[in-house]
Design a protein around this motif. Structure first.
Motif, PDB file in Angstrom:
ATOM      1  N   ILE A  45       0.838  -1.208   0.000  1.00 34.71           N
ATOM      2  CA  ILE A  45       0.000   0.000   0.000  1.00 34.71           C
ATOM      3  C   ILE A  45       0.871   1.254   0.000  1.00 34.71           C
ATOM      4  O   ILE A  45       0.612   2.214  -0.743  1.00 34.71           O
ATOM      5  CB  ILE A  45      -0.957  -0.003   1.219  1.00 34.71           C
ATOM      6  N   SER A  46       1.932   1.260   0.787  1.00 35.03           N
ATOM      7  CA  SER A  46       2.779   2.462   0.892  1.00 35.03           C
ATOM      8  C   SER A  46       3.567   2.737  -0.392  1.00 35.03           C
ATOM      9  O   SER A  46       4.043   3.847  -0.603  1.00 35.03           O
ATOM     10  CB  SER A  46       3.759   2.320   2.062  1.00 35.03           C
ATOM     11  N   HIS A  47       3.696   1.727  -1.283  1.00 37.35           N
ATOM     12  CA  HIS A  47       4.461   1.897  -2.535  1.00 37.35           C
ATOM     13  C   HIS A  47       3.570   2.157  -3.751  1.00 37.35           C
ATOM     14  O   HIS A  47       4.078   2.344  -4.859  1.00 37.35           O
ATOM     15  CB  HIS A  47       5.319   0.650  -2.809  1.00 37.35           C
ATOM     16  N   ALA A  48       2.255   2.151  -3.534  1.00 36.86           N
ATOM     17  CA  ALA A  48       1.333   2.336  -4.673  1.00 36.86           C
ATOM     18  C   ALA A  48       1.452   3.758  -5.220  1.00 36.86           C
ATOM     19  O   ALA A  48       1.421   4.731  -4.461  1.00 36.86           O
ATOM     20  CB  ALA A  48      -0.099   2.060  -4.238  1.00 36.86           C
ATOM     21  N   VAL A  49       1.595   3.866  -6.558  1.00 35.11           N
ATOM     22  CA  VAL A  49       1.709   5.177  -7.211  1.00 35.11           C
ATOM     23  C   VAL A  49       0.304   5.667  -7.554  1.00 35.11           C
ATOM     24  O   VAL A  49      -0.489   4.938  -8.156  1.00 35.11           O
ATOM     25  CB  VAL A  49       2.569   5.082  -8.494  1.00 35.11           C
ATOM     26  N   THR A  50      -0.010   6.903  -7.175  1.00 27.99           N
ATOM     27  CA  THR A  50      -1.342   7.475  -7.425  1.00 27.99           C
ATOM     28  C   THR A  50      -1.699   7.402  -8.909  1.00 27.99           C
ATOM     29  O   THR A  50      -0.902   7.782  -9.769  1.00 27.99           O
ATOM     30  CB  THR A  50      -1.383   8.948  -6.952  1.00 27.99           C
ATOM     31  N   GLY A  51      -2.906   6.898  -9.182  1.00 25.49           N
ATOM     32  CA  GLY A  51      -3.414   6.851 -10.560  1.00 25.49           C
ATOM     33  C   GLY A  51      -2.973   5.655 -11.373  1.00 25.49           C
ATOM     34  O   GLY A  51      -3.407   5.488 -12.507  1.00 25.49           O
ATOM     35  N   MET A  52      -2.101   4.808 -10.817  1.00 24.91           N
ATOM     36  CA  MET A  52      -1.630   3.629 -11.555  1.00 24.91           C
ATOM     37  C   MET A  52      -2.358   2.384 -11.042  1.00 24.91           C
ATOM     38  O   MET A  52      -2.478   2.200  -9.824  1.00 24.91           O
ATOM     39  CB  MET A  52      -0.123   3.428 -11.360  1.00 24.91           C
ATOM     40  N   PRO A  53      -2.866   1.521 -11.934  1.00 25.04           N
ATOM     41  CA  PRO A  53      -3.529   0.308 -11.454  1.00 25.04           C
ATOM     42  C   PRO A  53      -2.518  -0.638 -10.788  1.00 25.04           C
ATOM     43  O   PRO A  53      -1.443  -0.891 -11.340  1.00 25.04           O
ATOM     44  CB  PRO A  53      -4.120  -0.314 -12.726  1.00 25.04           C
ATOM     45  N   VAL A  54      -2.857  -1.120  -9.598  1.00 25.96           N
ATOM     46  CA  VAL A  54      -1.966  -2.026  -8.857  1.00 25.96           C
ATOM     47  C   VAL A  54      -2.797  -3.134  -8.216  1.00 25.96           C
ATOM     48  O   VAL A  54      -4.017  -3.037  -8.113  1.00 25.96           O
ATOM     49  CB  VAL A  54      -1.189  -1.284  -7.745  1.00 25.96           C
ATOM     50  N   GLN A  55      -2.094  -4.176  -7.780  1.00 27.94           N
ATOM     51  CA  GLN A  55      -2.750  -5.256  -7.037  1.00 27.94           C
ATOM     52  C   GLN A  55      -2.197  -5.264  -5.612  1.00 27.94           C
ATOM     53  O   GLN A  55      -0.982  -5.247  -5.406  1.00 27.94           O
ATOM     54  CB  GLN A  55      -2.493  -6.605  -7.705  1.00 27.94           C
ATOM     55  N   ILE A  56      -3.115  -5.265  -4.652  1.00 25.38           N
ATOM     56  CA  ILE A  56      -2.753  -5.202  -3.230  1.00 25.38           C
ATOM     57  C   ILE A  56      -3.393  -6.390  -2.519  1.00 25.38           C
ATOM     58  O   ILE A  56      -4.517  -6.789  -2.853  1.00 25.38           O
ATOM     59  CB  ILE A  56      -3.260  -3.867  -2.620  1.00 25.38           C
ATOM     60  N   GLU A  57      -2.677  -6.957  -1.551  1.00 26.05           N
ATOM     61  CA  GLU A  57      -3.272  -8.001  -0.715  1.00 26.05           C
ATOM     62  C   GLU A  57      -3.301  -7.465   0.715  1.00 26.05           C
ATOM     63  O   GLU A  57      -2.259  -7.060   1.257  1.00 26.05           O
ATOM     64  CB  GLU A  57      -2.449  -9.290  -0.793  1.00 26.05           C
ATOM     65  N   ALA A  58      -4.506  -7.416   1.316  1.00 28.39           N
ATOM     66  CA  ALA A  58      -4.634  -6.773   2.623  1.00 28.39           C
ATOM     67  C   ALA A  58      -5.666  -7.479   3.489  1.00 28.39           C
ATOM     68  O   ALA A  58      -6.529  -8.210   2.992  1.00 28.39           O
ATOM     69  CB  ALA A  58      -5.026  -5.306   2.414  1.00 28.39           C
ATOM     70  N   SER A  59      -5.575  -7.224   4.795  1.00 28.53           N
ATOM     71  CA  SER A  59      -6.560  -7.741   5.755  1.00 28.53           C
ATOM     72  C   SER A  59      -7.617  -6.669   6.004  1.00 28.53           C
ATOM     73  O   SER A  59      -7.331  -5.460   5.934  1.00 28.53           O
ATOM     74  CB  SER A  59      -5.875  -8.066   7.091  1.00 28.53           C
ATOM     75  N   VAL A  60      -8.859  -7.118   6.297  1.00 35.06           N
ATOM     76  CA  VAL A  60      -9.951  -6.181   6.571  1.00 35.06           C
ATOM     77  C   VAL A  60      -9.927  -5.812   8.052  1.00 35.06           C
ATOM     78  O   VAL A  60      -9.973  -6.687   8.928  1.00 35.06           O
ATOM     79  CB  VAL A  60     -11.317  -6.810   6.196  1.00 35.06           C
ATOM     80  N   LEU A  61      -9.864  -4.497   8.351  1.00 38.43           N
ATOM     81  CA  LEU A  61      -9.839  -4.032   9.743  1.00 38.43           C
ATOM     82  C   LEU A  61     -11.228  -3.616  10.227  1.00 38.43           C
ATOM     83  O   LEU A  61     -11.587  -3.822  11.386  1.00 38.43           O
ATOM     84  CB  LEU A  61      -8.904  -2.825   9.887  1.00 38.43           C
TER      85      LEU A  61
END
Length: 684
Positions: A45-61
């Motif tokens: 998440i911290s490396h995602a570039v604004t406006g670029m499509p990315v794939q993230i794997e995360a836990s639901v808080l």
């Protein structure tokens, strides 16, 4: 050819796939991605570039439904690097439960979408997501995104295409060493890579369609088009046609009577046509030339060759005003030579029409008219040559019907098609590969270049004064009304209003009006008055686009020029500059201009060469719209680009001839793979 049911398609799904043209397994194989998404890697998440499509794997808080500023589902998610907010503005209750269940049992969300910076930090709006186990593997290839339709999801298409690739015959139909020599993948390699590119594939080249796999697919697509057109060409040449071997007497008389010599281009085109007409195979020739290049006299001399050989010629034009211009000109040239010229159009009174039909069926040598010439009640005594002017305005069925009229009595007539819309070379190679083409690439001497002026509507008063000045100098002017596509009634009203306004603004001058709803005799009378100099300013709709020739008219004003296409602007501009006087075309435009309108006006302002205008028009519009794909019957290229892939078109032309000559069975298989039943479209 395996039908699409072979990959597990239900009747309901088949109907939806039919909207995409997917009816056979082979259709699925060549239904290629629009773009790709990279789901082979994860981004923190911290490396995602604004406006670029990315794939993230995360836990639901946290999961909640919020009502301000509007109802939305909001979820907080986190990975090892930070947190992000998910927002769903349209959602179902089941989604809320699904996300809450993931929070409770610790399953991860795999999200795909663009990250943007919101008020509370990084957020994703409507990301694509799915729940995954902690050790779920990543895909091994880029994810294709296909052209789709309502009721057919990307997931369904991916599964169907994967099955089709397993069941379809992907065997190589071209010589492998030839492919290697020209840097082409095998067909199987190309389609497999394009449907499932490995992560190592050059994603930029894939997206830009410059990857070698795309090059092979583009080549195959163009080859299918070339094969189908060459086959249609060969099928026509297999039929017989009348041998029009006249003694040259009428042609010599006409040439002797003309007040001008032929240009070298006209002589060259005439030689090509004359050679075709003496062969026992049907001529299928396109005569193209810029506005004012002298196509009519070439057509008249071709008609004379048919008449000398004891046959009839017919000339069909798309509008009555153009047909009438041809009729008057041809009658003036040919009747003094003993040639009977008949006039046949829909607006004739019943008795006159019957008389013209009788004339066509008996003694007429040349019949000139509109669509009325192909009505069921019309027969020809011995039609040897069919001439179609502005051929792109007629549909395939209409062009065929005129040919069939000749076949009733004997052999199919020779066909000469004329177009004042110059066709760029790559388009001619691709879409007109079944025609022989003659080009009139020079203007007759004495034609003065037309200067073009771009003027804002705010300076209309200056334009009115310019008209007064031209009339005072003994010239005449056209004022072309704005183009209104949606309504003929509205178009008529605009013409009437424009005429009324200009009659007031140009008080003391004679202002005439011509439009498409006038009766033929009224239209002819107005045009005759203008030609005779009894009208100073002619207010007109686009009925004057082609065929009108008044040498004393040296000024044209086109109102709302931004509404017109490039071809129309060029055609209209060609109505002036037909005499010895300096001529001007004023393009009156209204602000604000769209980007496309600005580009069109810039092109017409900077260029007078019809071929260059056509080339740039092709870039603006694309080939489908340029040739009128629905009318031409030619499938529009989905993958190849006529400008960027011109070298492939040259290569495909050579290969088409080689395959048809040396391996016709492989040519048929290639056509079946790419076109299937759509080959029928190309037989016109």
């Amino acid at each position: 050819m395996p039908e699409i049911e072979g990959v597990g398609v239900t009747p309901a799904l088949r109907a939806k796939l039919g909207r995409l043209g997917l009816e056979r397994i082979d259709d699925l194989v060549v239904h290629l991605p629009l773009r790709y998404e990279d789901e082979t890697r994860l981004t923190a998440i911290s490396h995602a570039v604004t406006g670029m499509p990315v794939q993230i794997e995360a836990s639901v808080l946290d999961v909640s439904v919020q009502f301000r500023p509007r109802r939305q589902l909001v979820a907080k998610v986190a990975d090892d690097s930070g947190e992000a907010t998910l927002r769903f503005l349209n959602f179902y209750g089941s989604q809320t439960k699904q996300l809450e269940a993931a929070r409770e049992d610790g399953r991860k969300l795999r999200l795909f979408g663009e990250v943007r910076q919101g008020f509370w930090g990084p957020e994703m709006v409507h990301p694509r997501y799915r729940l995954v186990a902690a050790d779920a593997s990543l895909p091994e290839s880029l994810t294709p995104v296909y052209p789709a339709t309502a009721g057919v999801s990307q997931n369904s298409l991916r599964k169907l295409i994967a099955k089709a690739l397993g069941q379809s015959d992907l065997s190589e139909l071209l010589d492998k060493s030839w492919c290697q020599r020209h840097g082409l993948f095998t067909f199987a390699e190309a389609v497999r890579l394009l449907h499932a590119p490995p992560p190592s594939a050059n994603s930029q080249a894939l997206q830009a369609r410059t990857h070698p796999a795309w090059r092979r697919v583009k080549f195959d697509e163009v080859l299918a088009q070339q094969l189908s057109l060459r086959k249609a060409y060969q099928a026509r040449r297999a039929k017989g046609a009348p041998v029009l071997n006249g003694d040259g007497g009428v042609r010599r008389q006409l040439l002797g009577a003309l007040p001008f010599p032929l240009t070298a281009a006209q002589q060259r085109a005439l030689g090509e046509i004359a050679d075709d007409l003496v062969r026992p195979v049907p001529m299928q020739r396109l005569l193209q030339g810029d506005v004012g290049s002298g196509k009519t006299v070439v057509a008249a001399l071709a008609a004379c060759q048919a008449i000398e050989a004891g046959f009839q010629a017919a000339l069909m034009a798309p509008t009555e005003i153009l047909a009438e211009q041809h009729y008057l000109k041809l009658r003036a040239w040919l009747e003094p030579l003993g040639v009977e010229v008949a006039w046949l159009t829909g607006s004739l009174k019943k008795a006159d029409k019957q008389a013209s039909q009788q004339h066509a069926a008996t003694t007429a040598h040349l019949i000139v008219g509109t669509h009325a010439m192909i009505q069921e009640s019309v027969d020809y005594a011995r039609l040897g040559l069919a001439i179609i002017d502005e051929q792109h305005r007629f549909g395939v069925a209409q062009r065929l019907e005129l040919r069939r009229k000749g076949e009733k009595n004997a052999l199919p007539p020779h066909q000469l098609m004329m177009s004042a819309t110059p066709i760029p070379r790559t388009l001619a190679m691709s879409y007109y590969a079944d025609l022989d083409v003659s080009v009139l690439d020079e203007l007759p001497p004495g034609r003065t270049p037309v200067r073009t002026r771009l003027v804002s509507d705010a300076r209309r008063d200056e334009v009115i004064e310019r008209i007064r000045g031209a009339i005072a100098a003994g010239r005449q002017a056209y004022w072309v009304c704005p183009l209104i596509e949606e309504s003929e009634k509205l178009q008529l009203q605009t013409a009437l209003d424009t005429h009324a306004v200009l009659s007031r603004e140009l008080a003391g001058l004679r202002v005439g009006l011509v439009h498409g709803r006038l009766k033929a005799d009224e239209k002819a009378a107005t045009m005759a008055e203008f030609a005779a100099g009894n009208i100073d300013v002619l207010v007109a709709t686009t009925v004057i686009e082609v065929g009108v020739d008044v040498p004393n008219a040296s000024l044209m004003v086109i109102e709302h020029a931004e509404r017109f296409g490039l071809s129309q602007l060029h055609q209209l501009r060609g109505r002036v500059g037909r005499g010895q006087h300096e001529s001007v075309c004023v393009l009156l435009y209204q602000q604000p201009l769209s980007e496309t309108a600005r580009a069109r006006l810039k092109i017409i302002y900077e260029n007078t060469d019809g071929f260059e205008i056509a080339r740039q028009d092709l870039q603006l519009r694309g080939p489908g719209e340029f040739v009128g794909s629905r009318q031409s019957g030619v499938p529009v290229l989905r993958y190849a680009d006529l400008e960027a892939d011109a070298d492939l078109i040259e290569l495909a032309r050579e290969m088409a001839d080689t395959l048809l000559r040396e391996a016709p069975e492989r040519a048929e298989r290639h056509l079946a793979r790419w076109l299937g039943s759509r080959q029928e479209l190309l037989k016109a």
